[in-house]
Design an enzyme around this catalytic site. Structure first.
Site, PDB file in Angstrom:
ATOM      1  N   ARG A  64      15.610  -0.282   1.837  1.00  0.00           N
ATOM      2  CA  ARG A  64      15.079  -1.037   0.595  1.00  0.00           C
ATOM      3  C   ARG A  64      15.560  -0.579  -0.581  1.00  0.00           C
ATOM      4  O   ARG A  64      15.902   0.480  -0.947  1.00  0.00           O
ATOM      5  CB  ARG A  64      13.538  -0.927   0.644  1.00  0.00           C
ATOM      6  CG  ARG A  64      12.857  -1.212   1.867  1.00  0.00           C
ATOM      7  CD  ARG A  64      12.666  -2.777   2.153  1.00  0.00           C
ATOM      8  NE  ARG A  64      11.669  -3.326   1.061  1.00  0.00           N
ATOM      9  CZ  ARG A  64      10.310  -3.183   1.232  1.00  0.00           C
ATOM     10  NH1 ARG A  64       9.975  -2.956   2.491  1.00  0.00           N
ATOM     11  NH2 ARG A  64       9.451  -3.694   0.606  1.00  0.00           N
ATOM     12  N   VAL A 104       0.702  -8.503   6.328  1.00  0.00           N
ATOM     13  CA  VAL A 104      -0.288  -8.191   7.340  1.00  0.00           C
ATOM     14  C   VAL A 104      -1.758  -8.228   6.876  1.00  0.00           C
ATOM     15  O   VAL A 104      -2.212  -7.421   6.217  1.00  0.00           O
ATOM     16  CB  VAL A 104      -0.032  -6.881   8.034  1.00  0.00           C
ATOM     17  CG1 VAL A 104      -0.877  -6.356   9.370  1.00  0.00           C
ATOM     18  CG2 VAL A 104       1.645  -6.647   8.563  1.00  0.00           C
ATOM     19  N   ALA A 123      -3.898  -1.815  -3.310  1.00  0.00           N
ATOM     20  CA  ALA A 123      -2.872  -1.457  -3.972  1.00  0.00           C
ATOM     21  C   ALA A 123      -2.383  -1.871  -5.389  1.00  0.00           C
ATOM     22  O   ALA A 123      -2.003  -1.072  -6.190  1.00  0.00           O
ATOM     23  CB  ALA A 123      -1.949  -1.840  -2.969  1.00  0.00           C
ATOM     24  N   ASN A 168      -7.520 -10.073   4.012  1.00  0.00           N
ATOM     25  CA  ASN A 168      -8.344 -10.793   4.954  1.00  0.00           C
ATOM     26  C   ASN A 168      -9.377 -11.494   4.598  1.00  0.00           C
ATOM     27  O   ASN A 168      -9.585 -12.601   5.078  1.00  0.00           O
ATOM     28  CB  ASN A 168      -8.965  -9.436   5.575  1.00  0.00           C
ATOM     29  CG  ASN A 168      -8.135  -8.480   6.158  1.00  0.00           C
ATOM     30  OD1 ASN A 168      -7.663  -8.593   7.356  1.00  0.00           O
ATOM     31  ND2 ASN A 168      -7.676  -7.222   5.509  1.00  0.00           N
ATOM     32  N   TRP A 209       0.943  -1.312   0.013  1.00  0.00           N
ATOM     33  CA  TRP A 209       0.266  -0.020  -0.086  1.00  0.00           C
ATOM     34  C   TRP A 209       0.781   1.265  -0.083  1.00  0.00           C
ATOM     35  O   TRP A 209       0.508   2.117  -0.902  1.00  0.00           O
ATOM     36  CB  TRP A 209      -0.918  -0.096   1.207  1.00  0.00           C
ATOM     37  CG  TRP A 209      -1.822   1.180   1.240  1.00  0.00           C
ATOM     38  CD1 TRP A 209      -2.459   1.911   2.438  1.00  0.00           C
ATOM     39  CD2 TRP A 209      -2.890   1.510   0.076  1.00  0.00           C
ATOM     40  NE1 TRP A 209      -3.309   2.682   2.044  1.00  0.00           N
ATOM     41  CE2 TRP A 209      -3.567   2.645   0.554  1.00  0.00           C
ATOM     42  CE3 TRP A 209      -2.695   1.305  -1.325  1.00  0.00           C
ATOM     43  CZ2 TRP A 209      -4.398   3.521   0.167  1.00  0.00           C
ATOM     44  CZ3 TRP A 209      -4.017   1.988  -1.853  1.00  0.00           C
ATOM     45  CH2 TRP A 209      -4.657   2.928  -1.316  1.00  0.00           C
ATOM     46  N   GLY A 238     -11.596   4.438   1.707  1.00  0.00           N
ATOM     47  CA  GLY A 238     -12.374   4.168   0.776  1.00  0.00           C
ATOM     48  C   GLY A 238     -11.828   2.816  -0.069  1.00  0.00           C
ATOM     49  O   GLY A 238     -10.568   2.321   0.253  1.00  0.00           O
ATOM     50  N   SER A 259      -9.742   0.543  -2.353  1.00  0.00           N
ATOM     51  CA  SER A 259      -8.447   0.735  -2.977  1.00  0.00           C
ATOM     52  C   SER A 259      -7.764  -0.504  -2.657  1.00  0.00           C
ATOM     53  O   SER A 259      -6.919  -0.552  -1.705  1.00  0.00           O
ATOM     54  CB  SER A 259      -7.859   1.987  -2.591  1.00  0.00           C
ATOM     55  OG  SER A 259      -8.029   2.072  -1.069  1.00  0.00           O
ATOM     56  N   ASP A 278     -15.814   0.451   0.628  1.00  0.00           N
ATOM     57  CA  ASP A 278     -14.680  -0.114   1.296  1.00  0.00           C
ATOM     58  C   ASP A 278     -15.122  -1.829   1.454  1.00  0.00           C
ATOM     59  O   ASP A 278     -14.332  -2.831   1.289  1.00  0.00           O
ATOM     60  CB  ASP A 278     -13.859   0.531   2.171  1.00  0.00           C
ATOM     61  CG  ASP A 278     -12.590   0.133   2.214  1.00  0.00           C
ATOM     62  OD1 ASP A 278     -11.997  -0.832   1.348  1.00  0.00           O
ATOM     63  OD2 ASP A 278     -11.748   0.352   3.120  1.00  0.00           O
ATOM     64  N   LYS A 310     -14.272  -3.221   8.617  1.00  0.00           N
ATOM     65  CA  LYS A 310     -14.482  -4.067   7.089  1.00  0.00           C
ATOM     66  C   LYS A 310     -13.510  -5.210   6.721  1.00  0.00           C
ATOM     67  O   LYS A 310     -13.687  -6.197   6.411  1.00  0.00           O
ATOM     68  CB  LYS A 310     -14.405  -2.922   5.714  1.00  0.00           C
ATOM     69  CG  LYS A 310     -13.540  -2.132   5.647  1.00  0.00           C
ATOM     70  CD  LYS A 310     -12.213  -2.833   4.486  1.00  0.00           C
ATOM     71  CE  LYS A 310     -11.026  -2.112   4.759  1.00  0.00           C
ATOM     72  NZ  LYS A 310     -10.022  -2.668   3.732  1.00  0.00           N
TER      73      LYS A 310
END
Length: 297
Positions: free
Chosen positions: A33, A249, A111, A226, A11, A107, A109, A214, A161
């Site tokens: 990184r 995560v 990634a 999720n 994200w 909202g 979205s 969302d 959500k």
């Protein structure tokens, strides 16, 4: 004017790609990184505008260890509730910056779709409407931004959500059908609304991008980590092994525990969240599903 995204996960990387379209935008994380525009934490904190895309459970520790308030303007792009304290992210940030200096991004979205520059609509919420407008102006044309002042509503919808997406994944994993999933999502929206209203969220937020938008996205697609957790739980896989395999995560897991604790403390009826947590603790998905089917409201 310089912008820095804090958090180099999917994200954070997607937001960096979008924001650098028209602006001088950097990206940073605790670990070095090999990324274009990567800078150290110290360099990132020198930027006037900061976008936080860290895990909600690690946000407080990161701020305590690294953040120095220099009047930076902040956009909170993470979604979750801290499990240990049961605090919303805006409450955590209030320990470090005044409320006039941050907004919340929410909202529907994914990634991956932002990285592909596919059309996306987002909500920016904050009490400082001029700051909301400023952050909105940073996004490129393929991202349509709206603004409002319902910070708590955006926080709750963005967190809740994810738990409902786990439940939806369980339903689909059990092959209960489209009817069952639609019922679960609609009842989940009512449950989310009940919880959010207790904390002062506004009615319209639940039917907008932050809420229904969302939720519908996250609870119906394998692009949602999720939702994928729910699918695997339906296959009787253990949560710990699922999270190791996921290697990302899944905010809904810790958030589910936080919501359950808050709901118990405040006396809020949250049957779907309660059953998701019960599954985490070892209850069979079949038994949990039957418990939900027996609920009268």
């Amino acid at each position: 004017m310089r912008i820095a995204v804090i958090g180099a996960g999917k994200w954070g990387s997607a937001l960096h790609l979008a924001l650098k379209e028209n602006h001088n935008c950097f990206i940073s994380s605790l670990h070095q990184r090999d990324l274009e525009d990567f800078v150290s934490i110290k360099e990132a904190l020198e930027c006037e505008y900061l976008v936080f895309a860290l895990s909600s459970q690690g946000m407080r520790a990161w701020l305590k260890e690294n953040f120095i308030n220099k009047g930076q303007k902040i956009l909170i792009a993470s979604k979750g509730i801290e499990d240990q304290s049961c605090q919303f992210l805006d409450e955590i940030f209030l320990d470090f910056v005044p409320k006039e200096n941050f907004c919340v991004l929410s909202g529907p979205s994914f990634a991956a779709e932002v990285m592909q520059k596919l059309p996306t609509a987002l909500m920016i919420s904050g009490i400082n409407q001029e700051l909301c407008k400023k952050f909105a102006s940073f996004f490129p044309d393929f991202i349509k931004t709206y603004i409002d002042n319902d910070v708590r509503g955006a926080e709750i919808c963005g967190a809740y959500k994810n738990v409902l997406a786990i439940a939806s994944g369980i339903s689909d994993g059990l092959k209960l059908g489209n009817n069952a999933r639609a019922a679960l999502i609609s009842r989940g929206l009512i449950e989310m609304h009940r919880f959010g209203k207790f904390f002062g969220a506004k009615e319209e937020t639940f039917l907008g991008l932050s809420g229904a938008g969302d939720l519908f996205l996250t609870a119906t697609s394998v692009l949602s980590r999720n939702y994928r957790v729910g699918l695997k739980l339906a296959q009787n896989q253990k949560l710990d092994s699922i999270l190791v395999e996921l290697n990302e995560v899944a905010e809904g897991v810790k958030t589910a525990y936080a919501i359950e604790k808050l709901a118990k403390m405040k006396g809020i009826y949250t049957p779907i969240v309660n059953e998701v947590v019960a599954i985490f603790k070892g209850k069979s998905v079949q038994e949990a599903t039957q418990s939900l089917l027996k609920q009268n409201d």
